[in-house]
Motif scaffolding. Structure first.
Motif, PDB file in Angstrom:
ATOM      1  N   THR A   1     -10.622 -25.519 -12.198  1.00 12.13           N
ATOM      2  CA  THR A   1     -10.109 -25.157 -13.516  1.00 12.13           C
ATOM      3  C   THR A   1      -9.497 -26.391 -14.176  1.00 12.13           C
ATOM      4  O   THR A   1      -8.918 -27.240 -13.493  1.00 12.13           O
TER       5      THR A   1
ATOM      6  N   ASP B   1      -1.807 -17.282 -15.084  1.00 13.06           N
ATOM      7  CA  ASP B   1      -1.468 -16.064 -15.824  1.00 13.06           C
ATOM      8  C   ASP B   1      -0.554 -16.327 -17.013  1.00 13.06           C
ATOM      9  O   ASP B   1      -0.291 -15.424 -17.796  1.00 13.06           O
TER      10      ASP B   1
ATOM     11  N   TYR C   1      -6.912 -27.352 -17.476  1.00 16.92           N
ATOM     12  CA  TYR C   1      -6.001 -26.844 -18.494  1.00 16.92           C
ATOM     13  C   TYR C   1      -5.820 -27.918 -19.561  1.00 16.92           C
ATOM     14  O   TYR C   1      -5.535 -29.082 -19.238  1.00 16.92           O
TER      15      TYR C   1
ATOM     16  N   ASN D   1      -9.890 -18.528 -20.969  1.00 23.00           N
ATOM     17  CA  ASN D   1      -8.628 -17.914 -21.411  1.00 23.00           C
ATOM     18  C   ASN D   1      -7.982 -18.796 -22.464  1.00 23.00           C
ATOM     19  O   ASN D   1      -8.086 -20.042 -22.409  1.00 23.00           O
ATOM     20  N   ARG D   2      -7.296 -18.169 -23.401  1.00 17.92           N
ATOM     21  CA  ARG D   2      -6.503 -18.875 -24.409  1.00 17.92           C
ATOM     22  C   ARG D   2      -5.085 -18.315 -24.393  1.00 17.92           C
ATOM     23  O   ARG D   2      -4.890 -17.103 -24.426  1.00 17.92           O
ATOM     24  N   HIS D   3      -4.110 -19.214 -24.326  1.00 16.31           N
ATOM     25  CA  HIS D   3      -2.698 -18.817 -24.362  1.00 16.31           C
ATOM     26  C   HIS D   3      -2.003 -19.619 -25.452  1.00 16.31           C
ATOM     27  O   HIS D   3      -2.420 -20.729 -25.788  1.00 16.31           O
TER      28      HIS D   3
ATOM     29  N   ASP E   1      -7.818 -22.479 -20.770  1.00 16.88           N
ATOM     30  CA  ASP E   1      -8.306 -22.553 -19.389  1.00 16.88           C
ATOM     31  C   ASP E   1      -9.816 -22.783 -19.438  1.00 16.88           C
ATOM     32  O   ASP E   1     -10.554 -21.989 -20.037  1.00 16.88           O
TER      33      ASP E   1
END
Length: 906
Positions: free
Chosen positions: A209, A287, A211, A248-250, A221
Motif C-alpha cells: 500500500t 482505517d 499513502y 480509499n479516500r480520507h 490509499d
C-alpha cells in the motif's frame, strides 16, 4: 589571561527552518538553527551545537541509517558531510541548485535529493574508517542516476524498506515511483488524482500500500490491483490490467486550516499531520481512526517526524522558534523549548556561572542552563521589551528593566516575581544597575533625564538624581558598592555617591554620546564606550582619563545590504554598544552592530583577538563587498517583498499589523542584520557569551586536551606504561607517562593502582607542569568514583605538597580549584544527607547491639560485632573485599580462618 576562546555552543535558538531528524536509536534529535545544526540528547537532557557552519541557512539535513554521517545542505545547495561521533566536517560539496528534499536509503549506500523538479541519486561517501587505505577520497560524491518527470518542486522522498524503490511527492499534484536500478517489468509510475500539491508519500510496512497526503487534507490509499469490471469482480488473472489504483479516500476536515506537514510510521501504521492553525493529529491507518489531537503552537507547524520506535513525535514551528518532542502514548512532553522570537537585548551570568539569563524585545526573560543548553524557565510578566538584566551579587535574585515602565525582581529559587518597582509617571526604562549588596536598584529612561533609585526591601522610590541633559543610556555600580556611574547622550558621565546624597565630582566630559559603561572588578577604573568608536579609561578616585584607544578600525566590518558606502566608510557600525571587563580585570570585551567581537588588553591597549560572530550570508552585514548582481531597479533583491508572488494562497496573505515593527512575530525581516547587543564573561573567566542575531553564542577555553605531545618519545606507549606500573612498581613514572599519553582509560588504571600509602610520595615529586591536570582529574574522580577517601587523600597531598605553586599560579588553575571546591561541597552534602536519612536506623542498630551484648558470650566466633586483627588479608583476600564476594569466600570449605585472623569490620 588566555585568549584562545573557541565557539562551543549555541543557545537561545532551537529551530529555524528545514527538517528535523531522529538518530537511529531515537535518543537524539537533530535540528537546524540558522547556518548550524544542534543535537538534542533527549535521554540525558543535554544539547550541543556541531562546530561547523554553512554560508547560508541550513535547508535540509539527512542522516545515514548507521547514524555516523550527517549531510547538511544550505539554501544554495552547498553541502557539508560530517562525522557525527567525532564532530568533524569531512567533505564540502555543491549540488549547484537549491535542495528541496533529501533522504538516505535504508541500506545506507545511496541517498536521493530533490533539486527543484529533478531527482538525483548519489552514492554515500565512504568514511576513513571503512576505507581500505584509511584515507579520504578524492571525489567522495558520485552520482548514480538522474530522474526527470515532475513539473514542479519535489517536496518529499521516501525509500522502500529493501532500498530498491523510492517515492517522490511533488507540488505538481502527483507522486511517482522510481527504481534504484533497472528492474524487469517495472516502469516509473505516476500516482495522480490530488487537487493540491503533495506533502508526502509513504510505503506501508508490507509495501503493498502507498499513502499520499496533499495540502488540502486528502489522504489516498493506493494498492496494486486490477480495475473492477461492471459486476464488481476483480480481474486478477490478467497481469496487464494490474496497476496502482486508489482504493480509499480520507479527509482531515480541519475547517479553514491547511495541512503543512505529515509523517508516517510503517511499523505502527501511525500517520501524524500538522496544520496551519498549530494543531496536530494522530491517525491509525488504513482505517483512518483518529487517536489524538492537540494544539501545540499559535502558528503553523512546519515539520513533523517520528522516531524509529514510533513513540516520540518531534514538531518544529519556525515562526516562534518552537521545538517540541511529544510522547503520544503517555501524552507528555519529552522536550519543550522555544527561543526568543525577537532580538535579544541583554544577558548576564549567574553568580555561580551555571546559568545565563537573556532578555529580548518579545518581553520574555529566559534562564538557560549552560551544561544542558536548555531553557529551564521563562518569565512573561513584562508587557513590553525587556532592556536590561542584572544579578544581585549574593543570592539568587535577578532584576530586569523594561519599556513597560517597571523594574521587576525575580526569585530564582521559587521562580517568581516578588517585587515590582515603578516611577510616579509612566517611563520606558532603558538601563539599570543593582548595588552589590542588593539593597538598592537604579534605573534610567529615554523619556526622562533623571535616575530613579528604589529600595529593594520596601519597594519605595528613594531618590531621583537630576543633572543629565539627555537620556540616560548606561548605569553601573562599583563592585565594592557606594559609587554609581551614569552615562548619557549629553556626552557626559557622572559619578554619584548615592548613600552620601552627594555628587563626588564634576561631570566627565566626552566627545560623543555614551553607549555603555563598565566597572573594573577592583572598582578603581571605569571604561566608557562612545558613539564615535572611542574607548576611554578613567580612574575613579581622581576622575581623570588615564588611557584611550580608537576602536573604529577594529569593529568596522561587514556591509549591510542597504549600505551605499563601503564597509570601511560606514559610520553606523563603528562603535561599541556593549563592553565588559574580564574577571581578573586585565582584558576588555567589546562588541556592537558588527560581525566582530574585540578583546583588548587593558594594560597595553592592544587588540588581542577578534572573534567573528557569523559567516552566514543570510544575514545582512556579514560580507565585506556587495555584488551588483543583486541590485535591481527597485533596490536590493534581498529586501524585495515577494509575498504576493507565492504559489500558495496562505503564503500570499499579508497578516502583518499596519505600523507594527517590533514585537509582531510575523513582521521579521527577510535578512536581519548581524549585531551583538550584549556580551558577558563567566565568573571563572573560562568562557564568555554574546547575544547576537543568531542566538546566544558561547565561546570557551578548550580545557579538554585530546593529545598532549609534551616531552613524548617513541618509548612511551600504553604497554610500556603498564610495564613500569606492574613490574618496576615505579608509580610516579607510570603516572607521568599516562598523563603524557593522555588516554582516559590508561590514566584511570594507573591512578587506581597506586597504593594509598605512596600517594604523598608520588605527589611530592610530581612535575609542576602536570599539577593542574592532575588536580582536575582527581576532582572529576571525586564526583564519579566510589573511592571517596582515596580521592580525598590525593587532594590533601596536592594541597600540602604544591600549595605554594597553586597560590602563585592562581590564575592558571582557577578553574581546577573551582572544580575541586564543587566536588568537595557535593560530597559533603551527600554525606550529610546520608547521615540524616539513616540516623534513626543507626540508633536502632546500636540499641539492638546493646540488648544482645549479654547473649554473645558463647564463643568469640559468633560475635555480632566484628573485630579487626593484625593481619590485613584472609588467605590472600585483600582488605577492601566485602559484600557478596567476601561471603562467597568465607562459605568456601577450603578457606580456614585462624583465631588471629580478622573476620570482618567493626
Amino acid at each position: 589571561m588566555k585568549t584562545d576562546f573557541k565557539f562551543s555552543n549555541l543557545l537561545g535558538t532551537v529551530y529555524c527552518q528545514g527538517n528535523l531528524l531522529f538518530s537511529p536509536d531515537g535518543t537524539h534529535l537533530y535540528s537546524p538553527v540558522g547556518n548550524r545544526v544542534t543535537v538534542f540528547n533527549l535521554v540525558d537532557n543535554k544539547s550541543y551545537t556541531l562546530p561547523f557552519s554553512h554560508r547560508k541557512n541550513v535547508a535540509r539535513i539527512g542522516l545515514t541509517p548507521q547514524g555516523n554521517l550527517l549531510l547538511s545542505i544550505d539554501e544554495d545547495g552547498q553541502a557539508i558531510l560530517t562525522n557525527v561521533p567525532r564532530r568533524v566536517a569531512m567533505y564540502h560539496f555543491s549540488f549547484r541548485s537549491s535542495v528541496t528534499a533529501l533522504s538516505f536509503s535504508p541500506s545506507g549506500r545511496y541517498f536521493a535529493v530533490g533539486l527543484g523538479r529533478k531527482l538525483e541519486v548519489w552514492h554515500v561517501p565512504s568514511t576513513p574508517d571503512s576505507n581500505a587505505e584509511g584515507d579520504l577520497e578524492f571525489a567522495p560524491f558520485v552520482r548514480h542516476h538522474t530522474h526527470v518527470g515532475h513539473f514542479d518542486d519535489v517536496r518529499h522522498i521516501e525509500w522502500s524498506s529493501d532500498s530498491r524503490f523510492f517515492l517522490s511527492a511533488s507540488k505538481d499534484l502527483t507522486a511517482r515511483i522510481w527504481s534504484l536500478n533497472p528492474e524487469g517489468g517495472f516502469t516509473p509510475t505516476v500516482l495522480s488524482g490530488h487537487r493540491q500539491g503533495l506533502v508526502g508519500a509513504w510505503f506501508s510496512k508490507d509495501q503493498e500500500t502507498i499513502y499520499t497526503v496533499s495540502k488540502d487534507g486528502a489522504v489516498f490509499d493506493w494498492q496494486y490491483t486490477a480495475r473492477p469490471n461492471n459486476d464488481n469482480e476483480m480481474q486478477v488473472e490478467d497481469e496487464s490490467n494490474l496497476q496502482w489504483r486508489i482504493v480509499n479516500r480520507h479527509y482531515f476536515m480541519q475547517n479553514s486550516a491547511t495541512l503543512r506537514c505529515a509523517s508516517f510510521h510503517p511499523e505502527s501504521n501511525l500517520l501524524v499531520a500538522g496544520f496551519s492553525n498549530g494543531l496536530f493529529g494522530l491517525y491509525e491507518m488504513p482505517d483512518f481512526n483518529m487517536i489524538h489531537t492537540l494544539s501545540i503552537s499559535q502558528n503553523e507547524i512546519d515539520y513533523v517526524t517520528i522516531n524509529k520506535s514510533g513513540e516520540w513525535l518531534a514538531f518544529g514551528a519556525s515562526k516562534l522558534g518552537q521545538l517540541l518532542v511529544w510522547e503520544w502514548q503517555s501524552e507528555s512532553y519529552i522536550l519543550k523549548q522555544q527561543g526568543h522570537f525577537d532580538s535579544m537585548n541583554s544577558l548576564v551570568y549567574s553568580p555561580d556561572g551555571q546559568r545565563i539569563v537573556t532578555t529580548a524585545d518579545d518581553g520574555k526573560v529566559k534562564v538557560w542552563d549552560i551544561e544542558s543548553g536548555f531553557c529551564i524557565v521563562t518569565f512573561t510578566e513584562h508587557t513590553s521589551g525587556v532592556t536590561a538584566c542584572e544579578f544581585a551579587k549574593k543570592g539568587n535574585v535577578l532584576f530586569t528593566s523594561s519599556l513597560d515602565g517597571s523594574i521587576r525582581a525575580w526569585d530564582l529559587i521559587r521562580f517568581r516575581n516578588f517585587r515590582t518597582f515603578t516611577a510616579a509617571e509612566r517611563l520606558s526604562f532603558a538601563c539599570m544597575a543593582v548595588d552589590p549588596s542588593g539593597e538598592v536598584v537604579a534605573a534610567g529612561s529615554l523619556d526622562s533625564f533623571d535616575i530613579h533609585i528604589w529600595s529593594v526591601q520596601t519597594g519605595q522610590l528613594l531618590d531621583r538624581l537630576t543633572g543629565h541633559e539627555g537620556p540616560v543610556s548606561s548605569l553601573a555600580f562599583a563592585p565594592n558598592g557606594g559609587l554609581l556611574v551614569s552615562g548619557s547622550w549629553d556626552r557626559t558621565a557622572r559619578i554619584w555617591s548615592i548613600f552620601d546624597r552627594t555628587q563626588t565630582s564634576e561631570p566627565l566630559q566626552l566627545q560623543a554620546d555614551i553607549l555603555d559603561i563598565a566597572f573594573r572588578p577592583d572598582s578603581l577604573q571605569i571604561a566608557i564606550s562612545t558613539l564615535d568608536g572611542q574607548l576611554t579609561f578613567w580612574a575613579v578616585s581622581e576622575a581623570e582619563q588615564v588611557a584611550g584607544l580608537d576602536g573604529r578600525r577594529d569593529v568596522s566590518g561587514g556591509r549591510k545590504i542597504t549600505d551605499r558606502r563601503t564597509a570601511a566608510n560606514v559610520a553606523g557600525t563603528k562603535s561599541f554598544s556593549t563592553i565588559r571587563y574580564s574577571t581578573d580585570g586585565s582584558c576588555l570585551l567589546a562588541a556592537g552592530n558588527s560581525k566582530y567581537i574585540c578583546l583588548y588588553s587593558v594594560t597595553t591597549m592592544v587588540l588581542l583577538k577578534k572573534y567573528t560572530v557569523s559567516v552566514n550570508l543570510s544575514l545582512s552585514g556579514t560580507q565585506e563587498f556587495l555584488s551588483s548582481r543583486h541590485i535591481t531597479e527597485a533596490g536590493p533583491a534581498g529586501l524585495l517583498d515577494e509575498q504576493g508572488e507565492a504559489s500558495d494562497l496562505e503564503d500570499r496573505i499579508d497578516r502583518t499589523l499596519p505600523g507594527a515593527k517590533r514585537g509582531d512575530p510575523s513582521a521579521r525581516k527577510r535578512m536581519p542584520e548581524v549585531r551583538v547587543s550584549s556580551v558577558g564573561f563567566s565568573p571563572n573567566g573560562s568562557a564568555f557569551c554574546a547575544a547576537s542575531t543568531e542566538g546566544l553564542l558561547i565561546y570557551s577555553l578548550d580545557n579538554h586536551v585530546q593529545f598532549d605531545p609534551f616531552d613524548l618519545n617513541m618509548e612511551i606507549t600504553p604497554a610500556s606504561t603498564l610495564a613500569v606500573l606492574k613490574q618496576d612498581k615505579d608509580y610516579l613514572k607510570a603516572l607521568v607517562m599516562a598523563f603524557r599519553l593522555n588516554e582516559a582509560g590508561l590514566i584511570q588504571r594507573v591512578f587506581q593502582a597506586i597504593p594509598y600509602t605512596d600517594i604523598s610520595l608520588v605527589v611530592e615529586h610530581f612535575p609542576s607542569v602536570y599539577v593542574a591536570r592532575l588536580l582536575r582529574y582527581v576532582a572529576a574522580q571525586t564526583e564519579q568514583s566510589p573511592h571517596v577517601e582515596f580521592c580525598l587523600l590525593w587532594i590533601k597531598a596536592l594541597v600540602d605538597k604544591h600549595g605554594a605553586w597553586l597560590s602563585a599560579n592562581r590564575g592558571k588553575v582557577d578553574v581546577e580549584l573551582r572544580v575541586v571546591a564543587r566536588a568537595l561541597s557535593k560530597m559533603k552534602d551527600e554525606i550529610r544527607k546520608l547521615a540524616d536519612d539513616n540516623v534513626y536506623m543507626v540508633d536502632y542498630l546500636l540499641g539492638q547491639a546493646g540488648d544482645k551484648a549479654g547473649g554473645a558470650a558463647k564463643g568469640d566466633e559468633m560475635l555480632l560485632e566484628w573485630t579487626p586483627v593484625a593481619d590485613t588479608e584472609v588467605k590472600g583476600l585483600p582488605l577492601s573485599t566485602s559484600g557478596p564476594a567476601l561471603h562467597e569466600i568465607l562459605d568456601d570449605d577450603d578457606v580456614e580462618v585462624g583465631e588471629e585472623d580478622w573476620i570482618g569490620l567493626e
